[in-house]
Design a protein around this motif. Structure first.
Motif, PDB file in Angstrom:
ATOM      1  N   ASP A  39      40.040  43.519  26.717  1.00  0.00           N
ATOM      2  CA  ASP A  39      40.030  44.167  28.026  1.00  0.00           C
ATOM      3  C   ASP A  39      39.240  45.602  27.736  1.00  0.00           C
ATOM      4  OD1 ASP A  39      40.553  46.061  30.316  1.00  0.00           O
ATOM      5  OD2 ASP A  39      41.571  44.349  31.280  1.00  0.00           O
TER       6      ASP A  39
ATOM      7  N   ARG B  84      35.432  42.903  28.180  1.00  0.00           N
ATOM      8  CA  ARG B  84      35.354  42.434  29.400  1.00  0.00           C
ATOM      9  C   ARG B  84      35.775  43.523  30.376  1.00  0.00           C
ATOM     10  NH1 ARG B  84      39.859  39.755  27.331  1.00  0.00           N
ATOM     11  NH2 ARG B  84      41.537  40.392  28.766  1.00  0.00           N
TER      12      ARG B  84
ATOM     13  N   ARG C 211      39.861  48.455  29.020  1.00  0.00           N
ATOM     14  CA  ARG C 211      40.815  49.314  28.846  1.00  0.00           C
ATOM     15  C   ARG C 211      41.396  49.690  27.577  1.00  0.00           C
ATOM     16  NH1 ARG C 211      42.280  46.869  33.938  1.00  0.00           N
ATOM     17  NH2 ARG C 211      41.949  48.398  35.646  1.00  0.00           N
TER      18      ARG C 211
ATOM     19  N   THR D 208      38.052  43.353  33.557  1.00  0.00           N
ATOM     20  CA  THR D 208      39.062  42.310  34.235  1.00  0.00           C
ATOM     21  C   THR D 208      38.803  42.404  35.672  1.00  0.00           C
ATOM     22  OG1 THR D 208      40.396  42.143  32.401  1.00  0.00           O
ATOM     23  CG2 THR D 208      41.240  41.227  34.269  1.00  0.00           C
TER      24      THR D 208
ATOM     25  N   ARG E  27      45.871  45.822  37.589  1.00  0.00           N
ATOM     26  CA  ARG E  27      46.312  46.063  36.062  1.00  0.00           C
ATOM     27  C   ARG E  27      46.409  47.651  36.202  1.00  0.00           C
ATOM     28  NH1 ARG E  27      45.251  41.627  32.750  1.00  0.00           N
ATOM     29  NH2 ARG E  27      44.966  39.907  34.282  1.00  0.00           N
TER      30      ARG E  27
END
Lengths: 267, 267
Positions: free
Chosen positions: A206, A239, A208, A241, B265
């Motif tokens: 991810d 990616r 982040r 998300t 998230r």
């Protein structure tokens, strides 16, 4: 700067501006069209390219005084009435500000890499064939301080009129170069000390959680097919998300998120 | 589903498709145009809107079998040759897939808020008048699971043909509603328990440091003027920090970064 009045749309001095739309499609031998005040200002700031001439509506001239002061002495500034402008351009030019820029000689991608600082962020564009997307990628690259955009030879020309306009002039500011053969270029980036990340909906990490690097290359592919599998296998994949059931993000939006993440403060 | 062959561009059964481009500008009395397979699929999934009819090129019909299976019984599917399609639409329709959707009755913004779950993310669009930007905002809203888009009455119509196309159908999926009077609507959001954030180049908090909230409203304004000062004074303001000397980001790109940050998230 002495403005040159033009009354005749067929005046050979403004031939480079004839039928802009059609000529966009066939290329213009080392020249490009810059539109609007912000883009003209960027062009005349001489960051990368030089101007050959400027064509403005007579009622726009006064408002351009500060911009035109940046022009080199002797740059022809052609001034026309609205009707003449439209007949030259071949359609209604409501912005009323055009310029011809000179592309100069292409810099090989590796030569551009040689000019970059120790700490560098570059975009590697693969197969970006849409001028809106290309312009947006340059705009985002400039906004987040990317040092260069490297393009494979299936990308469209960032100096196409619409790409420059959508980039708000960033295509005239952020250095770029093309390369042939992605595998070879990936190896070149390794030799230049770049950590290489590819954005992909199937990316392993991810974004982040993705850690930056002193020298970082961000690969962007097309929305439809994405980056080829054999390329993804050689890079870190990240990616963005998304919500279940709608995993579709425009490549320009994806580039904004990724460049923001990897930009100076994020590294 | 029994396809209905149409040979005459003036057939009254396809009158709703006549001269699409011009009619976009004058509105179409409670109807909108959906283009392309992905958008048609979204429309026929019946998430929010219903279809009145479909118009397809004869050579596209077979490829649409799965999509058309989602249509209600009795939905007219008009089938035409390419030449007839172009004469109906008024220009070359290379996609070859069109549908008329019904807007239905407008939901008041407050009524839409009443339907939202305890944990919610909404976009508040102020003065977004460009259909590309509106479409991109919807696409990003869908990608990051926003529950609704609320628009002031100076925003453009997200059901305009181009906005739907750019949204890749998200304008048919993400619930939206309009409101009049931003000050009053801000108070309504407070009553509904929303923490309110505004994106602004002069925002107090870097978005990387912005904490989310159970119910969160993200305000987006136009690129040029941005959100009005008297509004910013009443909201948490967040900025996307950019490179010095190029503090310009398209509102669609900015919305992607902010929605990604505040999405499930991130909260």
């Amino acid at each position: 700067m002495v403005p040159i009045g033009i009354d005749d749309p067929d005046d050979p001095r403004v031939a480079a501006y004839l039928d802009i739309r059609e000529r966009d499609l066939v290329g213009r031998q080392g020249r490009f069209i810059a539109e609007g005040k912000v883009v003209l200002d960027m062009l005349l700031s001489g960051l990368r390219f030089s101007a050959e001439s400027v064509l403005v509506l007579e009622n726009r001239l006064a408002g351009l005084a500060d911009t035109l002061r940046k022009a080199p002495a002797g740059l022809p500034v052609f001034v026309v009435a609205a009707e003449v402008m439209d007949r030259i351009a071949g359609f209604h030019m409501h912005r009323g500000i055009l310029a011809i820029g000179l592309k100069g000689t292409d810099l090989p991608a590796e030569a551009l890499l040689d000019t970059l600082p120790a700490r560098a962020l570059v975009v590697v564009a693969i197969g970006i064939a849409n001028h809106d997307n290309m312009g947006s990628i340059f705009r985002n690259a400039a906004a987040f301080g990317a040092d260069a955009v490297l393009m494979d030879d299936t990308c469209c020309d960032p100096l196409y009129r619409k790409a420059i306009r959508v980039s708000v002039g960033a295509a005239l500011k952020v250095p770029f170069a093309s390369f042939t053969g992605t595998a070879g270029f990936t190896a070149t980036l390794v030799r230049h000390g770049f950590e290489q990340f590819a954005l992909s909906p199937r990316g392993q990490t991810d974004i982040r959680q993705a850690k930056g690097a002193e020298r970082l290359a961000l690969y962007l592919g097309t929305e439809g097919e994405g980056l080829p599998e054999n390329l993804l296998a050689r890079l870190h994949t990240v990616r963005i998300t998304m919500s279940a059931g709608f995993d579709s993000l425009n490549v320009a939006a994806a580039s904004a998120i990724a460049l923001h993440h990897f930009s100076q403060r994020g590294r």
